[in-house]
Design an enzyme around this catalytic site. Structure first.
Site, PDB file in Angstrom:
ATOM      1  N   HIS A 138       0.830  -1.207   0.000  1.00 32.98           N
ATOM      2  CA  HIS A 138       0.000   0.000   0.000  1.00 32.98           C
ATOM      3  C   HIS A 138       0.870   1.264   0.000  1.00 32.98           C
ATOM      4  O   HIS A 138       0.563   2.237  -0.694  1.00 32.98           O
ATOM      5  CB  HIS A 138      -0.918  -0.003   1.223  1.00 32.98           C
ATOM      6  CG  HIS A 138      -1.792  -1.213   1.313  1.00 32.98           C
ATOM      7  ND1 HIS A 138      -2.831  -1.443   0.440  1.00 32.98           N
ATOM      8  CD2 HIS A 138      -1.782  -2.266   2.166  1.00 32.98           C
ATOM      9  CE1 HIS A 138      -3.428  -2.579   0.754  1.00 32.98           C
ATOM     10  NE2 HIS A 138      -2.805  -3.103   1.796  1.00 32.98           N
ATOM     11  N   ASN A 416       7.003  17.961  17.998  1.00 34.51           N
ATOM     12  CA  ASN A 416       7.372  16.639  17.504  1.00 34.51           C
ATOM     13  C   ASN A 416       7.864  16.707  16.061  1.00 34.51           C
ATOM     14  O   ASN A 416       8.766  15.956  15.669  1.00 34.51           O
ATOM     15  CB  ASN A 416       6.168  15.700  17.596  1.00 34.51           C
ATOM     16  CG  ASN A 416       6.518  14.286  17.215  1.00 34.51           C
ATOM     17  OD1 ASN A 416       7.245  13.598  17.914  1.00 34.51           O
ATOM     18  ND2 ASN A 416       5.990  13.826  16.093  1.00 34.51           N
ATOM     19  N   ARG A 419      11.462  17.634  15.954  1.00 30.14           N
ATOM     20  CA  ARG A 419      12.336  16.560  16.437  1.00 30.14           C
ATOM     21  C   ARG A 419      12.494  15.437  15.423  1.00 30.14           C
ATOM     22  O   ARG A 419      13.520  14.748  15.434  1.00 30.14           O
ATOM     23  CB  ARG A 419      11.788  15.966  17.743  1.00 30.14           C
ATOM     24  CG  ARG A 419      11.901  16.876  18.939  1.00 30.14           C
ATOM     25  CD  ARG A 419      11.634  16.104  20.220  1.00 30.14           C
ATOM     26  NE  ARG A 419      10.293  15.535  20.242  1.00 30.14           N
ATOM     27  CZ  ARG A 419       9.247  16.134  20.800  1.00 30.14           C
ATOM     28  NH1 ARG A 419       9.408  17.320  21.384  1.00 30.14           N
ATOM     29  NH2 ARG A 419       8.060  15.563  20.789  1.00 30.14           N
ATOM     30  N   ASN A 422      14.295  16.151  10.700  1.00 33.99           N
ATOM     31  CA  ASN A 422      15.712  15.964  10.377  1.00 33.99           C
ATOM     32  C   ASN A 422      16.433  15.599  11.674  1.00 33.99           C
ATOM     33  O   ASN A 422      16.893  16.460  12.409  1.00 33.99           O
ATOM     34  CB  ASN A 422      16.278  17.243   9.760  1.00 33.99           C
ATOM     35  CG  ASN A 422      17.691  17.053   9.212  1.00 33.99           C
ATOM     36  OD1 ASN A 422      18.373  16.094   9.536  1.00 33.99           O
ATOM     37  ND2 ASN A 422      18.128  17.982   8.377  1.00 33.99           N
ATOM     38  N   HIS A 426      18.848  17.781  14.233  1.00 35.31           N
ATOM     39  CA  HIS A 426      18.234  17.943  15.554  1.00 35.31           C
ATOM     40  C   HIS A 426      19.135  17.417  16.659  1.00 35.31           C
ATOM     41  O   HIS A 426      19.231  18.021  17.734  1.00 35.31           O
ATOM     42  CB  HIS A 426      16.886  17.205  15.596  1.00 35.31           C
ATOM     43  CG  HIS A 426      16.284  17.166  16.966  1.00 35.31           C
ATOM     44  ND1 HIS A 426      16.476  16.100  17.829  1.00 35.31           N
ATOM     45  CD2 HIS A 426      15.514  18.054  17.634  1.00 35.31           C
ATOM     46  CE1 HIS A 426      15.853  16.340  18.968  1.00 35.31           C
ATOM     47  NE2 HIS A 426      15.264  17.507  18.876  1.00 35.31           N
ATOM     48  N   TYR A 434      21.217  23.140  22.846  1.00 30.01           N
ATOM     49  CA  TYR A 434      20.213  23.134  23.923  1.00 30.01           C
ATOM     50  C   TYR A 434      20.804  22.652  25.250  1.00 30.01           C
ATOM     51  O   TYR A 434      20.729  23.341  26.274  1.00 30.01           O
ATOM     52  CB  TYR A 434      19.031  22.271  23.501  1.00 30.01           C
ATOM     53  CG  TYR A 434      17.920  22.199  24.524  1.00 30.01           C
ATOM     54  CD1 TYR A 434      17.013  23.242  24.668  1.00 30.01           C
ATOM     55  CD2 TYR A 434      17.777  21.083  25.338  1.00 30.01           C
ATOM     56  CE1 TYR A 434      15.997  23.181  25.606  1.00 30.01           C
ATOM     57  CE2 TYR A 434      16.761  21.005  26.272  1.00 30.01           C
ATOM     58  CZ  TYR A 434      15.875  22.058  26.402  1.00 30.01           C
ATOM     59  OH  TYR A 434      14.882  21.986  27.340  1.00 30.01           O
ATOM     60  N   LYS A 446      15.073  26.813  30.540  1.00 30.88           N
ATOM     61  CA  LYS A 446      14.718  25.952  29.414  1.00 30.88           C
ATOM     62  C   LYS A 446      14.065  26.740  28.282  1.00 30.88           C
ATOM     63  O   LYS A 446      14.318  26.465  27.104  1.00 30.88           O
ATOM     64  CB  LYS A 446      13.793  24.838  29.883  1.00 30.88           C
ATOM     65  CG  LYS A 446      14.483  23.781  30.731  1.00 30.88           C
ATOM     66  CD  LYS A 446      13.560  22.619  31.029  1.00 30.88           C
ATOM     67  CE  LYS A 446      14.292  21.529  31.796  1.00 30.88           C
ATOM     68  NZ  LYS A 446      13.423  20.366  32.077  1.00 30.88           N
ATOM     69  N   SER A 457      18.992  28.173  14.548  1.00 29.88           N
ATOM     70  CA  SER A 457      18.502  27.442  13.380  1.00 29.88           C
ATOM     71  C   SER A 457      17.924  28.390  12.331  1.00 29.88           C
ATOM     72  O   SER A 457      18.198  28.247  11.128  1.00 29.88           O
ATOM     73  CB  SER A 457      17.442  26.435  13.823  1.00 29.88           C
ATOM     74  OG  SER A 457      16.943  25.718  12.723  1.00 29.88           O
ATOM     75  N   HIS A 461      19.490  28.971   8.535  1.00 25.18           N
ATOM     76  CA  HIS A 461      18.647  28.748   7.349  1.00 25.18           C
ATOM     77  C   HIS A 461      18.571  30.007   6.477  1.00 25.18           C
ATOM     78  O   HIS A 461      18.679  29.932   5.247  1.00 25.18           O
ATOM     79  CB  HIS A 461      17.246  28.331   7.777  1.00 25.18           C
ATOM     80  CG  HIS A 461      17.123  26.877   8.131  1.00 25.18           C
ATOM     81  ND1 HIS A 461      17.524  26.371   9.340  1.00 25.18           N
ATOM     82  CD2 HIS A 461      16.641  25.820   7.423  1.00 25.18           C
ATOM     83  CE1 HIS A 461      17.291  25.066   9.375  1.00 25.18           C
ATOM     84  NE2 HIS A 461      16.759  24.705   8.218  1.00 25.18           N
TER      85      HIS A 461
END
Length: 551
Positions: A138, A416, A419, A422, A426, A434, A446, A457, A461
């Site tokens: 499928h 999500n 994460r 890529n 990441h 981080y 945090k 990032s 880019h």
């Protein structure tokens, strides 16, 4: 015997039923089976068999969702237990480095050598997700549908060119243009790669071998750190950028140079970041040997499809050269796919839009008309680079950990999605941006750490696109910092329903339309509306806002 008694009873004309084993077995059978045998003068009732079969199929279909749900829950528990066991084993191995005899003060000092927790990324042998999914017929059909769409694009282009020109036009002028000046690209890459092989490695070896015996360790470390930073910023940073601009490389050639520049900077940082704490730990333990990696290990890392350095990676026993050839062929096919998308969907639209004034209606139409090519380009970038290109190099290097991405298409949150889209990049951002930020400033920050990762990032880019396109138009940066940050907190991991996956895909479609539309408009505006003696502000101001081509 029972059989003889039955014979005598039948001969005497008795109507008493004989209880033979065969009769008892017949009586014990289900009523449905007896009806099969006795209906239609001993012949099986076909309609009844079909009805019973349909009932069994319906019951199986009713049990199927519950069964699949149960299997999924057990599989999830199994995978979670494996992850927990691997983390436990890793923590036990790290605990052996700090035995119970160590004082709490010494343990705290040892932990401060690196950002806790010290486990880092665990590499394990696993296949890419698409390789597993393509074994399902499928899913493979969806892949075939994209191939059929490519055939339609090719036929459309050939037929239109035949009608317009009266002959088949098989030229690929756009590909020849965007990949022009390839000798300059190759020489630039070779210089970057050789410099990354020799300078960071030899600088680290010189620092590591003399660090334990040095009487000025801080000065030595600062000096080597300054030289490494100078190499990263000037050697790998400014040098390739200057060549890309001064030689006026076309867009795709600039992409090759700039993306390789970013990749080598990240790999050099990972090599130093992973090995410096090992040297400091060995000196602290007064070890007689200095843990310096071999040049072959560093060279393998530079080619390996990962940005996290390890001395050794899980390896496959053999190389499947047929698999390598297939992946490179798919990369080439994706390249031609992108060519036909631009030729059929992008260039006619934006070439005509340059003749119109910039207004809200035209912008909205442009964005929605750019969604289809934007989404197709997104799929092609994912498939060609994150799946085919990385898997081809992993296979040639026998690199066994193929988790370059996860099931990002099932994401119900942007957290999500970031994460899983890529995993290679990441991981680098997570461990070196981080977690190091939290180690340096504390776990209370945090939100600030996440903001810093988004900023880095987005800036990288936008830097890549600005150099490759030859103009500054921070569309992607604004999408990252504004909508990306907002969606990261609104569409968080607590959103689990399918409606959130629909919202994620809708916003992703709109974002791709905005990117393709605005960058393409700016490209054609700068082609058709060149400026004489531009000032610095003219380079920063979008040309598409004021350009109007008078016919």
């Amino acid at each position: 015997m029972a059989g003889d008694d039955c014979v005598r009873k039948r001969q005497s004309g008795s109507t008493t039923t004989c209880k033979t084993p065969e009769n008892e077995e017949t009586q014990r059978r289900p009523e449905s089976e007896r009806s099969f045998q006795n209906s239609s003068n001993g012949r099986v009732d076909v309609d009844h068999v079909i009805t019973r079969k349909m009932q069994l199929i319906a019951e199986a279909e009713q049990l199927k969702p519950a069964f699949m749900k149960e299997v999924d829950s057990h599989f999830t528990e199994f995978v979670n237990s494996l992850v927990a066991k691997s983390a436990l084993l890793d923590s036990s191995s790290s605990a052996s480095l700090f035995p119970a005899s160590c004082s709490e003060k010494e343990l705290h000092k040892a932990k401060t050598l690196r950002a806790p927790p010290e486990h880092g990324k665990i590499f394990t042998a696993r296949r890419s997700l698409l390789d597993e999914l393509f074994e399902v017929s499928h899913i493979r059909t969806i892949y075939h549908m994209f191939i059929a769409l490519l055939i339609v694009f090719i036929l459309s282009t050939l037929l239109v060119d035949f009608i317009d020109e009266g002959r088949l036009v098989l030229g690929f002028d756009l590909l020849v243009f965007v990949f022009g000046k390839f000798p300059v690209v190759f020489c630039t890459w070779l210089c970057m790669f050789c410099a990354t092989v020799f300078i960071p490695y030899n600088l680290f070896v010189w620092w590591a071998q003399g660090y334990s015996s040095s009487s000025h360790r801080v000065i030595r470390s600062l000096f080597c750190g300054m030289l490494f930073t100078l190499f990263q910023t000037a050697g790998l940073g400014l040098g390739p950028t200057y060549i890309a601009i001064s030689y006026a490389l076309p867009p795709a050639s600039r992409f090759i140079v700039i993306l390789e520049q970013v990749r080598l900077v990240m790999k050099a940082h990972s090599f130093v970041r992973e090995n410096v704490p090992r040297v400091l730990s060995s000196v602290k333990d007064k070890s007689s040997t200095v843990p310096v990696p071999r040049i072959s290990q560093y060279l393998y890392f530079l080619f390996a499809p990962t940005l996290i350095y390890r001395d050794n990676y899980p390896r496959n026993p053999t190389i499947r050269w047929g698999y390598v050839a297939t992946k490179f062929a798919q990369v080439l096919g994706s390249l031609f796919y992108a060519y036909y998308i631009f030729v059929r969907l992008c260039i006619p639209q934006f070439r005509n839009s340059s003749q119109e004034t910039f207004n809200l209606r035209g912008l909205v139409l442009c964005i929605f008309n750019s969604i289809l090519p934007g989404v197709l380009i997104l799929f092609l970038v994912f498939f060609a680079f994150l799946h085919c290109w990385l898997n081809a190099f992993a296979e040639m290097l026998r690199f066994a950990d193929r988790m370059f991405y996860k099931d990002w298409w099932n994401s119900t949150s942007y957290a999500n999605y970031y994460r899983t889209w890529n995993v290679v990049v990441h991981d680098w951002l997570y461990y070196y941006a981080y977690r190091d930020f939290l180690w340096f400033f504390g776990k209370k920050f945090k939100a600030a750490a996440m903001l810093s990762v988004f900023t880095v990032s987005a800036a990288v880019h936008e830097y890549v696109l600005s150099i490759c396109f030859g103009y500054f138009y921070p569309v992607l940066f604004c999408l990252f910092m504004c909508f990306g940050m907002v969606f990261n907190f609104i569409l968080n991991d607590r959103r689990k329903g399918p409606i959130w996956n629909v919202i994620m895909w809708t916003s992703l479609f709109l974002g791709q339309g905005v990117i393709i539309c605005l960058y393409s408009q700016e490209w054609y505006a700068r082609q058709y509306c060149p400026m004489e003696n531009p000032t610095f502000l003219d380079y920063l101001k979008p040309r598409s806002w004021s350009c109007h081509m008078k016919m």
